[in-house]
Scaffold this active site. Structure first.
Site, PDB file in Angstrom:
ATOM      1  N   ARG A  77       0.826  -1.216   0.000  1.00 47.07           N
ATOM      2  CA  ARG A  77       0.000   0.000   0.000  1.00 47.07           C
ATOM      3  C   ARG A  77       0.854   1.257   0.000  1.00 47.07           C
ATOM      4  O   ARG A  77       0.502   2.268  -0.621  1.00 47.07           O
ATOM      5  CB  ARG A  77      -0.947  -0.044   1.189  1.00 47.07           C
ATOM      6  CG  ARG A  77      -2.066  -1.053   0.915  1.00 47.07           C
ATOM      7  CD  ARG A  77      -2.859  -1.369   2.125  1.00 47.07           C
ATOM      8  NE  ARG A  77      -3.548  -0.230   2.677  1.00 47.07           N
ATOM      9  CZ  ARG A  77      -4.059  -0.205   3.904  1.00 47.07           C
ATOM     10  NH1 ARG A  77      -3.947  -1.255   4.692  1.00 47.07           N
ATOM     11  NH2 ARG A  77      -4.685   0.844   4.344  1.00 47.07           N
ATOM     12  N   VAL A 110      -5.097   6.506   6.762  1.00 44.90           N
ATOM     13  CA  VAL A 110      -3.719   6.288   7.207  1.00 44.90           C
ATOM     14  C   VAL A 110      -2.734   6.677   6.103  1.00 44.90           C
ATOM     15  O   VAL A 110      -1.541   6.431   6.221  1.00 44.90           O
ATOM     16  CB  VAL A 110      -3.507   4.802   7.616  1.00 44.90           C
ATOM     17  CG1 VAL A 110      -4.390   4.421   8.792  1.00 44.90           C
ATOM     18  CG2 VAL A 110      -3.756   3.846   6.444  1.00 44.90           C
ATOM     19  N   HIS A 126      -6.704   6.420  13.183  1.00 46.27           N
ATOM     20  CA  HIS A 126      -6.248   5.051  12.911  1.00 46.27           C
ATOM     21  C   HIS A 126      -4.772   4.976  12.545  1.00 46.27           C
ATOM     22  O   HIS A 126      -4.338   4.001  11.933  1.00 46.27           O
ATOM     23  CB  HIS A 126      -7.111   4.426  11.805  1.00 46.27           C
ATOM     24  CG  HIS A 126      -8.558   4.258  12.199  1.00 46.27           C
ATOM     25  ND1 HIS A 126      -9.591   4.084  11.297  1.00 46.27           N
ATOM     26  CD2 HIS A 126      -9.136   4.227  13.427  1.00 46.27           C
ATOM     27  CE1 HIS A 126     -10.740   3.960  11.949  1.00 46.27           C
ATOM     28  NE2 HIS A 126     -10.497   4.062  13.240  1.00 46.27           N
ATOM     29  N   CYS A 137       8.954  -1.562  22.811  1.00 42.71           N
ATOM     30  CA  CYS A 137       9.254  -0.324  23.545  1.00 42.71           C
ATOM     31  C   CYS A 137       8.455   0.873  23.014  1.00 42.71           C
ATOM     32  O   CYS A 137       8.489   1.945  23.600  1.00 42.71           O
ATOM     33  CB  CYS A 137      10.755  -0.028  23.533  1.00 42.71           C
ATOM     34  SG  CYS A 137      11.380   0.583  21.959  1.00 42.71           S
ATOM     35  N   THR A 197     -16.994   8.446   4.312  1.00 41.79           N
ATOM     36  CA  THR A 197     -16.856   7.267   5.188  1.00 41.79           C
ATOM     37  C   THR A 197     -18.146   6.469   5.191  1.00 41.79           C
ATOM     38  O   THR A 197     -19.237   7.053   5.170  1.00 41.79           O
ATOM     39  CB  THR A 197     -16.444   7.650   6.629  1.00 41.79           C
ATOM     40  OG1 THR A 197     -16.452   6.460   7.444  1.00 41.79           O
ATOM     41  CG2 THR A 197     -17.359   8.687   7.262  1.00 41.79           C
ATOM     42  N   ALA A 240     -16.498  13.832  -2.914  1.00 42.44           N
ATOM     43  CA  ALA A 240     -15.823  14.816  -2.069  1.00 42.44           C
ATOM     44  C   ALA A 240     -15.055  15.844  -2.899  1.00 42.44           C
ATOM     45  O   ALA A 240     -15.113  17.049  -2.636  1.00 42.44           O
ATOM     46  CB  ALA A 240     -14.869  14.102  -1.110  1.00 42.44           C
TER      47      ALA A 240
HETATM   48  C1  BJW Z   1     -16.747   8.479  -1.445  1.00 37.25           C
HETATM   49  C2  BJW Z   1     -16.121   8.618  -2.685  1.00 37.25           C
HETATM   50  C3  BJW Z   1     -15.851   9.933  -3.104  1.00 37.25           C
HETATM   51  C4  BJW Z   1     -16.379   6.527  -2.335  1.00 37.25           C
HETATM   52  N1  BJW Z   1     -16.197  10.962  -2.321  1.00 37.25           N
HETATM   53  N2  BJW Z   1     -17.085   9.508  -0.697  1.00 37.25           N
HETATM   54  C5  BJW Z   1     -19.285  -0.498  18.605  1.00 37.25           C
HETATM   55  C6  BJW Z   1     -20.185  -1.303  17.916  1.00 37.25           C
HETATM   56  C7  BJW Z   1     -19.730  -2.388  17.156  1.00 37.25           C
HETATM   57  C8  BJW Z   1     -18.376  -2.690  17.051  1.00 37.25           C
HETATM   58  C9  BJW Z   1     -17.486  -1.905  17.717  1.00 37.25           C
HETATM   59  C10 BJW Z   1     -17.945  -0.831  18.492  1.00 37.25           C
HETATM   60  N3  BJW Z   1     -16.854  -0.211  19.018  1.00 37.25           N
HETATM   61  C11 BJW Z   1     -15.741  -0.861  18.579  1.00 37.25           C
HETATM   62  C12 BJW Z   1     -16.102  -1.900  17.809  1.00 37.25           C
HETATM   63  C13 BJW Z   1     -15.172  -2.860  17.121  1.00 37.25           C
HETATM   64  C14 BJW Z   1     -14.563  -2.314  15.849  1.00 37.25           C
HETATM   65  C15 BJW Z   1     -15.677  -1.899  14.875  1.00 37.25           C
HETATM   66  O1  BJW Z   1     -16.018  -0.752  14.716  1.00 37.25           O
HETATM   67  N4  BJW Z   1     -16.248  -2.871  14.202  1.00 37.25           N
HETATM   68  C16 BJW Z   1     -17.350  -2.619  13.251  1.00 37.25           C
HETATM   69  C17 BJW Z   1     -16.836  -2.750  11.819  1.00 37.25           C
HETATM   70  C18 BJW Z   1     -18.453  -3.558  13.560  1.00 37.25           C
HETATM   71  N5  BJW Z   1     -13.691  -1.165  16.166  1.00 37.25           N
HETATM   72  C19 BJW Z   1     -12.448  -1.348  16.551  1.00 37.25           C
HETATM   73  O2  BJW Z   1     -11.946  -2.457  16.669  1.00 37.25           O
HETATM   74  C20 BJW Z   1     -11.655  -0.094  16.866  1.00 37.25           C
HETATM   75  N6  BJW Z   1     -11.053  -0.229  18.145  1.00 37.25           N
HETATM   76  C21 BJW Z   1     -11.743  -0.046  19.278  1.00 37.25           C
HETATM   77  O3  BJW Z   1     -12.896   0.316  19.274  1.00 37.25           O
HETATM   78  O4  BJW Z   1     -11.008  -0.277  20.415  1.00 37.25           O
HETATM   79  C22 BJW Z   1     -11.716  -0.504  21.620  1.00 37.25           C
HETATM   80  C23 BJW Z   1     -12.242  -1.932  21.547  1.00 37.25           C
HETATM   81  C24 BJW Z   1     -11.353  -2.953  21.365  1.00 37.25           C
HETATM   82  C25 BJW Z   1     -11.843  -4.259  21.285  1.00 37.25           C
HETATM   83  C26 BJW Z   1     -13.219  -4.501  21.364  1.00 37.25           C
HETATM   84  C27 BJW Z   1     -14.100  -3.432  21.529  1.00 37.25           C
HETATM   85  C28 BJW Z   1     -13.602  -2.115  21.624  1.00 37.25           C
HETATM   86  C29 BJW Z   1     -10.497   0.054  15.912  1.00 37.25           C
HETATM   87  C30 BJW Z   1     -10.951   0.271  14.506  1.00 37.25           C
HETATM   88  C31 BJW Z   1      -9.732   0.297  13.594  1.00 37.25           C
HETATM   89  C32 BJW Z   1     -10.135   0.324  12.140  1.00 37.25           C
HETATM   90  N7  BJW Z   1      -9.003   0.010  11.365  1.00 37.25           N
HETATM   91  C33 BJW Z   1      -9.113   0.083   9.916  1.00 37.25           C
HETATM   92  C34 BJW Z   1      -7.808  -0.459   9.299  1.00 37.25           C
HETATM   93  C35 BJW Z   1      -6.649   0.529   9.498  1.00 37.25           C
HETATM   94  C36 BJW Z   1      -5.386  -0.043   8.988  1.00 37.25           C
HETATM   95  C37 BJW Z   1      -5.428  -0.253   7.495  1.00 37.25           C
HETATM   96  O5  BJW Z   1      -5.482   0.744   6.767  1.00 37.25           O
HETATM   97  O6  BJW Z   1      -5.377  -1.403   7.065  1.00 37.25           O
HETATM   98  O7  BJW Z   1      -9.352   1.433   9.505  1.00 37.25           O
HETATM   99  S1  BJW Z   1     -10.523  -0.767   9.250  1.00 37.25           S
HETATM  100  C38 BJW Z   1     -10.851   0.349   7.954  1.00 37.25           C
HETATM  101  O8  BJW Z   1     -12.171   0.924   8.161  1.00 37.25           O
HETATM  102  C39 BJW Z   1      -9.839   1.500   8.130  1.00 37.25           C
HETATM  103  C40 BJW Z   1     -10.712   2.702   7.937  1.00 37.25           C
HETATM  104  O9  BJW Z   1     -10.123   3.829   8.554  1.00 37.25           O
HETATM  105  C41 BJW Z   1     -12.021   2.288   8.568  1.00 37.25           C
HETATM  106  C42 BJW Z   1     -13.194   3.084   8.096  1.00 37.25           C
HETATM  107  O10 BJW Z   1     -13.410   2.918   6.718  1.00 37.25           O
HETATM  108  P1  BJW Z   1     -13.950   4.148   5.866  1.00 37.25           P
HETATM  109  O11 BJW Z   1     -12.964   5.225   5.883  1.00 37.25           O
HETATM  110  O12 BJW Z   1     -15.314   4.457   6.282  1.00 37.25           O
HETATM  111  O13 BJW Z   1     -13.900   3.523   4.381  1.00 37.25           O
HETATM  112  P2  BJW Z   1     -14.971   2.603   3.633  1.00 37.25           P
HETATM  113  O14 BJW Z   1     -14.258   1.943   2.517  1.00 37.25           O
HETATM  114  O15 BJW Z   1     -15.704   1.748   4.577  1.00 37.25           O
HETATM  115  O16 BJW Z   1     -16.026   3.623   3.031  1.00 37.25           O
HETATM  116  C43 BJW Z   1     -15.664   4.501   1.990  1.00 37.25           C
HETATM  117  C44 BJW Z   1     -16.828   5.446   1.768  1.00 37.25           C
HETATM  118  O17 BJW Z   1     -16.417   6.409   0.826  1.00 37.25           O
HETATM  119  C45 BJW Z   1     -18.092   4.769   1.210  1.00 37.25           C
HETATM  120  O18 BJW Z   1     -19.212   5.175   1.971  1.00 37.25           O
HETATM  121  C46 BJW Z   1     -18.192   5.329  -0.218  1.00 37.25           C
HETATM  122  O19 BJW Z   1     -19.532   5.495  -0.652  1.00 37.25           O
HETATM  123  C47 BJW Z   1     -17.488   6.647  -0.061  1.00 37.25           C
HETATM  124  N8  BJW Z   1     -16.887   7.199  -1.283  1.00 37.25           N
HETATM  125  N9  BJW Z   1     -15.896   7.452  -3.241  1.00 37.25           N
HETATM  126  C48 BJW Z   1     -16.806  10.797  -1.156  1.00 37.25           C
HETATM  127  N10 BJW Z   1     -15.250  10.247  -4.314  1.00 37.25           N
HETATM  128 ZN    ZN Z   2      11.979  -1.202  20.644  1.00 40.13          ZN
END
Ligand code: BJW
Ligand code: ZN
Length: 247
Positions: A77, A110, A126, A137, A197, A240
């Site tokens: 990436r 990211v 993130h 560390c 998002t 956007a």
């Molecule tokens: C356009 C477009 C254009 C297209 N113009 N728009 C509460 C309820 C349920 C679950 C949970 C909760 N709280 C926490 C959780 C667990 C989990 C979670 O949320 N799960 C759900 C999926 C169910 N969350 C976590 O684990 C988080 N940690 C946490 O809460 O810690 C405490 C905890 C720990 C353990 C248990 C419970 C709590 C951490 C989340 C980390 C997310 N990481 C990622 C990967 C990062 C590394 C990598 O890059 O590989 O982050 S996942 C991925 O999704 C990435 C993104 O930042 C994130 C969001 O995605 P995003 O940005 O919304 O992208 P897309 O692709 O989903 O959407 C794109 C959008 O763009 C679409 O809508 C299109 O229509 C649009 N679009 N072109 C404008 N031109």
């Molecule tokens: Zn170290």
């Protein structure tokens, strides 16, 4: 509002934008889509790496099972993003930082493209794929720095243990203090935009709801509807890079 397939900014939103002092913007992968960065879920299909859906390869469990594979995914990436430039959406938001006395840009991305466009204070929920950190560390490494990026071993020079990408994987905690800072700003802003998002990942997706509950006018910009669309005061269906420069 859409008229003849053209996005029109409502008079209400224009006035609020002109009068606002405290503005919060939450961005997601869609903001970088027009630069050519693949979204996670945006195309209707999950991003896949070697047959693994991204939520498996970008997970805390995978980091423990196969760190080398996780590095391969992030190296791939970084190579892709290295050739990519910020788009009109990133540039518009960089301009907003100068325009509003109290402006907060919160991103789930990211890729570092907001900073590349000139945004200087970005709350990265993130992490950033241009950084590595030691699993033991916590020492951080800039992967744009030649010495770190040429190191094939990804070993910490301070303690000799393994480095990992400095990003937040599923099931991991967000960096200390960053979400809390975003919540404080969301609670006190007048205008909150949520751009590109799918609003499925928490706690990031809670920010516009927090802002709305505290009285902010909330606006979504996304070509698709999301779980937040009905909760926002306005949902502008557009890209956007086309909508943000209209302000
Ligand atoms: C356009 C477009 C254009 C297209 N113009 N728009 C509460 C309820 C349920 C679950 C949970 C909760 N709280 C926490 C959780 C667990 C989990 C979670 O949320 N799960 C759900 C999926 C169910 N969350 C976590 O684990 C988080 N940690 C946490 O809460 O810690 C405490 C905890 C720990 C353990 C248990 C419970 C709590 C951490 C989340 C980390 C997310 N990481 C990622 C990967 C990062 C590394 C990598 O890059 O590989 O982050 S996942 C991925 O999704 C990435 C993104 O930042 C994130 C969001 O995605 P995003 O940005 O919304 O992208 P897309 O692709 O989903 O959407 C794109 C959008 O763009 C679409 O809508 C299109 O229509 C649009 N679009 N072109 C404008 N031109
Ligand atoms: Zn170290």
């Amino acid at each position: 509002m859409l008229v003849n397939n053209q996005v029109i900014i409502s008079a209400e939103l224009r006035k609020r934008f002109a009068d606002a002092r405290r503005v919060v913007v939450l961005t997601g992968a869609g903001v970088s889509a027009e630069s050519g960065v693949p979204t996670f879920r945006g195309g209707g299909q999950s991003a896949v790496w070697k047959g693994m859906p991204f939520d498996k390869i970008s997970s805390a469990g995978m980091l423990e099972r196969n760190l080398a594979e996780v590095w391969e995914w992030f190296n791939y990436r970084r190579e892709l993003i290295e050739k990519i430039a910020p788009n009109a959406a990133h540039h518009a938001l960089a301009g907003w930082e100068k325009r509003f006395p109290d402006f907060t840009l919160v991103t789930q991305n990211v890729d570092g493209l907001h900073q590349a466009a000139g945004s200087s204070d970005v709350l990265e929920l993130h992490g950033n794929l241009w950084r590595a950190r030691c699993k033991t560390c916590g020492m951080k490494y800039d992967l744009r720095d030649k010495e770190s990026s040429e190191s094939r071993t990804f070993i910490c020079s301070a303690c000799g243990n393994y480095l990992r990408p400095d990003v937040v994987l599923f099931g991991e905690m967000l960096p200390a203090g960053v979400f809390e800072r975003a919540v404080l700003k969301a609670r006190s802003c007048e205008l909150c935009f949520v751009v590109g998002t799918s609003a499925l990942v928490y706690p990031a997706a809670a920010l516009p709801e927090i802002a709305g509950a505290a009285g902010a006018y909330t606006v979504e910009i996304n070509p698709e509807l999301t779980p937040l669309s009905d909760l926002c005061d306005e949902a502008i269906q557009g890209k956007a890079g086309e909508v943000l420069p209209l302000f």
